[in-house]
Design a protein around this motif. Structure first.
Motif, PDB file in Angstrom:
ATOM      1  N   ALA A  15       0.885  -1.450  -0.121  1.00 12.87           N
ATOM      2  CA  ALA A  15      -0.123   0.108  -0.268  1.00 12.87           C
ATOM      3  C   ALA A  15       0.753   1.241  -0.015  1.00 12.87           C
ATOM      4  O   ALA A  15       1.841   1.113   0.781  1.00 12.87           O
ATOM      5  N   PRO A  16       0.656   2.236  -0.793  1.00 10.25           N
ATOM      6  CA  PRO A  16       1.485   3.418  -1.133  1.00 10.25           C
ATOM      7  C   PRO A  16       1.374   4.305   0.147  1.00 10.25           C
ATOM      8  O   PRO A  16       0.165   4.096   0.933  1.00 10.25           O
ATOM      9  N   PRO A  17       2.253   4.902   0.629  1.00  6.82           N
ATOM     10  CA  PRO A  17       2.174   5.833   1.720  1.00  6.82           C
ATOM     11  C   PRO A  17       1.209   7.156   1.441  1.00  6.82           C
ATOM     12  O   PRO A  17       0.966   7.242  -0.029  1.00  6.82           O
ATOM     13  N   PRO A  55      -5.362   0.093 -11.503  1.00  5.83           N
ATOM     14  CA  PRO A  55      -5.059   0.145 -10.038  1.00  5.83           C
ATOM     15  C   PRO A  55      -3.683   1.136 -10.330  1.00  5.83           C
ATOM     16  O   PRO A  55      -2.901   0.612 -10.986  1.00  5.83           O
ATOM     17  N   GLU A  56      -3.659   1.876  -9.375  1.00  2.00           N
ATOM     18  CA  GLU A  56      -2.535   2.729  -9.071  1.00  2.00           C
ATOM     19  C   GLU A  56      -1.371   2.266  -8.041  1.00  2.00           C
ATOM     20  O   GLU A  56      -2.005   1.378  -7.084  1.00  2.00           O
ATOM     21  N   SER A  57      -0.280   2.386  -8.218  1.00  2.00           N
ATOM     22  CA  SER A  57       0.844   2.009  -7.094  1.00  2.00           C
ATOM     23  C   SER A  57       1.654   3.153  -7.052  1.00  2.00           C
ATOM     24  O   SER A  57       1.808   4.058  -7.836  1.00  2.00           O
ATOM     25  N   LEU A  58       2.795   2.978  -6.061  1.00  2.00           N
ATOM     26  CA  LEU A  58       3.554   3.796  -5.879  1.00  2.00           C
ATOM     27  C   LEU A  58       4.709   3.832  -7.203  1.00  2.00           C
ATOM     28  O   LEU A  58       4.990   2.459  -7.507  1.00  2.00           O
ATOM     29  N   VAL A  59       5.004   4.697  -7.765  1.00  2.00           N
ATOM     30  CA  VAL A  59       5.854   4.751  -8.739  1.00  2.00           C
ATOM     31  C   VAL A  59       7.015   5.684  -8.471  1.00  2.00           C
ATOM     32  O   VAL A  59       6.955   6.793  -8.248  1.00  2.00           O
ATOM     33  N   HIS A  60       8.327   5.234  -8.554  1.00  2.00           N
ATOM     34  CA  HIS A  60       9.457   6.002  -8.465  1.00  2.00           C
ATOM     35  C   HIS A  60       9.618   7.136  -9.425  1.00  2.00           C
ATOM     36  O   HIS A  60      10.081   8.249  -9.218  1.00  2.00           O
ATOM     37  N   TRP A  90       0.406  10.776 -10.643  1.00  2.00           N
ATOM     38  CA  TRP A  90       1.097  10.408 -11.906  1.00  2.00           C
ATOM     39  C   TRP A  90       0.191   9.742 -12.790  1.00  2.00           C
ATOM     40  O   TRP A  90       0.325   8.631 -13.137  1.00  2.00           O
ATOM     41  N   ASP A  91      -0.883  10.286 -13.067  1.00  2.00           N
ATOM     42  CA  ASP A  91      -2.089   9.792 -13.642  1.00  2.00           C
ATOM     43  C   ASP A  91      -1.882  10.119 -15.195  1.00  2.00           C
ATOM     44  O   ASP A  91      -0.987  10.878 -15.643  1.00  2.00           O
ATOM     45  N   ALA A 151       5.279   8.895  -6.796  1.00  2.00           N
ATOM     46  CA  ALA A 151       4.057   9.517  -6.822  1.00  2.00           C
ATOM     47  C   ALA A 151       3.112   8.038  -7.167  1.00  2.00           C
ATOM     48  O   ALA A 151       3.322   7.098  -7.303  1.00  2.00           O
ATOM     49  N   LEU A 152       1.768   8.392  -7.430  1.00  2.00           N
ATOM     50  CA  LEU A 152       0.909   7.390  -7.638  1.00  2.00           C
ATOM     51  C   LEU A 152       0.713   7.344  -9.277  1.00  2.00           C
ATOM     52  O   LEU A 152       0.234   8.211  -9.774  1.00  2.00           O
ATOM     53  N   GLY A 153       0.609   6.006  -9.662  1.00  2.00           N
ATOM     54  CA  GLY A 153       0.474   5.898 -11.075  1.00  2.00           C
ATOM     55  C   GLY A 153       0.891   4.504 -11.497  1.00  2.00           C
ATOM     56  O   GLY A 153       0.402   3.475 -10.555  1.00  2.00           O
ATOM     57  N   HIS A 154       0.552   4.319 -13.062  1.00  2.00           N
ATOM     58  CA  HIS A 154       0.524   2.794 -13.429  1.00  2.00           C
ATOM     59  C   HIS A 154       1.861   2.288 -13.274  1.00  2.00           C
ATOM     60  O   HIS A 154       2.930   2.606 -13.289  1.00  2.00           O
ATOM     61  N   PRO A 155       1.768   0.703 -12.763  1.00  2.00           N
ATOM     62  CA  PRO A 155       2.882   0.091 -12.365  1.00  2.00           C
ATOM     63  C   PRO A 155       3.793  -0.181 -13.487  1.00  2.00           C
ATOM     64  O   PRO A 155       5.175  -0.434 -13.538  1.00  2.00           O
ATOM     65  N   ALA A 156       3.404  -0.081 -14.825  1.00  2.00           N
ATOM     66  CA  ALA A 156       4.215  -0.228 -16.098  1.00  2.00           C
ATOM     67  C   ALA A 156       5.153   0.868 -16.124  1.00  2.00           C
ATOM     68  O   ALA A 156       6.149   0.635 -16.694  1.00  2.00           O
ATOM     69  N   TYR A 157       4.862   2.043 -15.747  1.00  2.00           N
ATOM     70  CA  TYR A 157       5.690   3.267 -15.951  1.00  2.00           C
ATOM     71  C   TYR A 157       7.029   2.695 -15.351  1.00  2.00           C
ATOM     72  O   TYR A 157       8.153   3.257 -16.158  1.00  2.00           O
ATOM     73  N   ASP A 158       7.345   2.339 -14.083  1.00  2.00           N
ATOM     74  CA  ASP A 158       8.744   1.986 -13.875  1.00  2.00           C
ATOM     75  C   ASP A 158       9.244   1.173 -14.664  1.00  2.00           C
ATOM     76  O   ASP A 158      10.529   1.264 -14.808  1.00  2.00           O
TER      77      ASP A 158
END
Length: 330
Positions: free
Chosen positions: A121-123, A178-183, A129-130, A212-219
């Motif tokens: 779970a992200p902080p 669904p969003e996750s933490l992205v570096h 980062w949508d 930020a909060l974004g798509h896991p594919a980005y990282d």
């Protein structure tokens, strides 16, 4: 009080001396890093206002709580933008890869660490980062920096509107997930190899203050399609397969579509960002990465998920004109 005086006082309260401090390689930010040798190895982050070290400290605490390898915080002065942190060494993935290190063990470890980061779970308090933020940053570097440098005039509003609409449509798979933490810069220059540690802790993680909060594919795009160096396609595919095998809860088809959309957005933004760094920040050396980044973009535009953006760019910027603007020094 001068900046040097503040640094000396901060170091003194930790028993350190500024004398003998050595600069550590840094990237495109205005932060500065110094290696302190005594009384124990440490890194000083010098981030004078308006830089803000509080996001770095919050994300560091979160990632450390997940058992990931981030620099331990020795001391901090949030008001003056100073952080004394653990020294994780010099074995950046970027250095090792550029020396010919086998990429597969490094990518395996980076993928494993990324999965730990994303599953948690992200902080609270992370910026978005949508799709909207991703589109806005790409439009900004393209039309505010690259376009006037290339054409010598502001971009016409119809061009802005057309590309904005194409980006919004292309990024719909990102908005739906669904969003996750992205570096946001999970690439070789921000990852360190720590082979004496085990599992996901073999990866030291730095420069995460922009998380930020974004798509896991980005990282994953940042890792596998690095603008600064070539990673063999076979290694890229192997790492992507490893990621999806470890995350059976994800729809592989939808994830790959989002991966392609994130790749097109990132490469467009970064290719034009090199121009901003050259013109606004007097850092023309980053233009050396331009040709590779534009090639990355062309590859991404060939994917079905990026078709709408490809058509819009074709209407306004012919493929032959895509590249570093003529006349900029490198």
């Amino acid at each position: 009080m001068t900046r040097d005086d503040r640094i000396a006082l901060f170091l003194a309260r930790n028993g350190c001396e500024p004398a003998g401090a050595e600069p550590v390689a840094q990237d495109a930010s205005f932060r500065r890093y110094l290696r302190i040798r005594a009384p124990r190895p440490a890194i000083l982050m010098d981030a004078p206002p308006p830089e803000d070290v509080r996001p770095f400290l919050r994300v560091a605490a979160h990632l450390s709580g997940l058992g990931l390898s981030v620099p331990a915080i020795i001391d901090s002065d949030e008001t003056n933008g100073l952080v004394l942190e653990e020294d994780l060494g010099d074995d950046l993935f970027s250095v090792l890869l550029d020396r010919g290190h086998d990429p597969d063990p490094l990518l395996d470890a980076a993928v494993d660490a990324l999965i730990v980061l994303q599953r948690a779970a992200p902080p609270a308090g992370l910026a978005a980062w949508d799709a909207a933020a991703m589109a806005a940053t790409a439009l900004g570097t393209l039309f505010d920096w690259w376009w006037p440098a290339r054409f010598g005039a502001p971009a016409p509003q119809p061009a802005r509107d057309d590309v904005a609409g194409a980006l919004a449509q292309m990024l719909e798979p990102v908005a739906a997930a669904p969003e996750s933490l992205v570096h946001r810069d999970w690439f070789a220059g921000n990852l360190l190899w720590l082979p004496r540690r085990s599992g996901a802790q073999r990866v030291g993680i730095i420069d995460f203050q922009g998380a930020a909060l974004g798509h896991p594919a980005y990282d994953l795009v940042s890792l596998l399609q690095d603008a600064r160096r070539d990673i063999p396609r076979a290694s890229q595919q192997r790492a992507l397969d490893r990621y999806l095998a470890a995350r059976p809860e994800l729809d592989p088809h939808a994830f790959r579509a989002a991966f392609a959309a994130c790749a097109a957005q990132r490469h467009l933004r970064v290719a034009c960002q090199w121009v901003r760094l050259a013109r606004r920040d007097a850092r023309p050396q980053y233009l050396a990465y331009g040709p590779r980044t534009w090639r990355r973009l062309e590859d991404a535009l060939g994917q079905p998920a990026a078709e709408t953006l490809a058509r819009a760019l074709d209407r306004w910027i012919p493929a032959a004109m895509r590249g570093n603007p003529p006349g900029l020094e490198q």
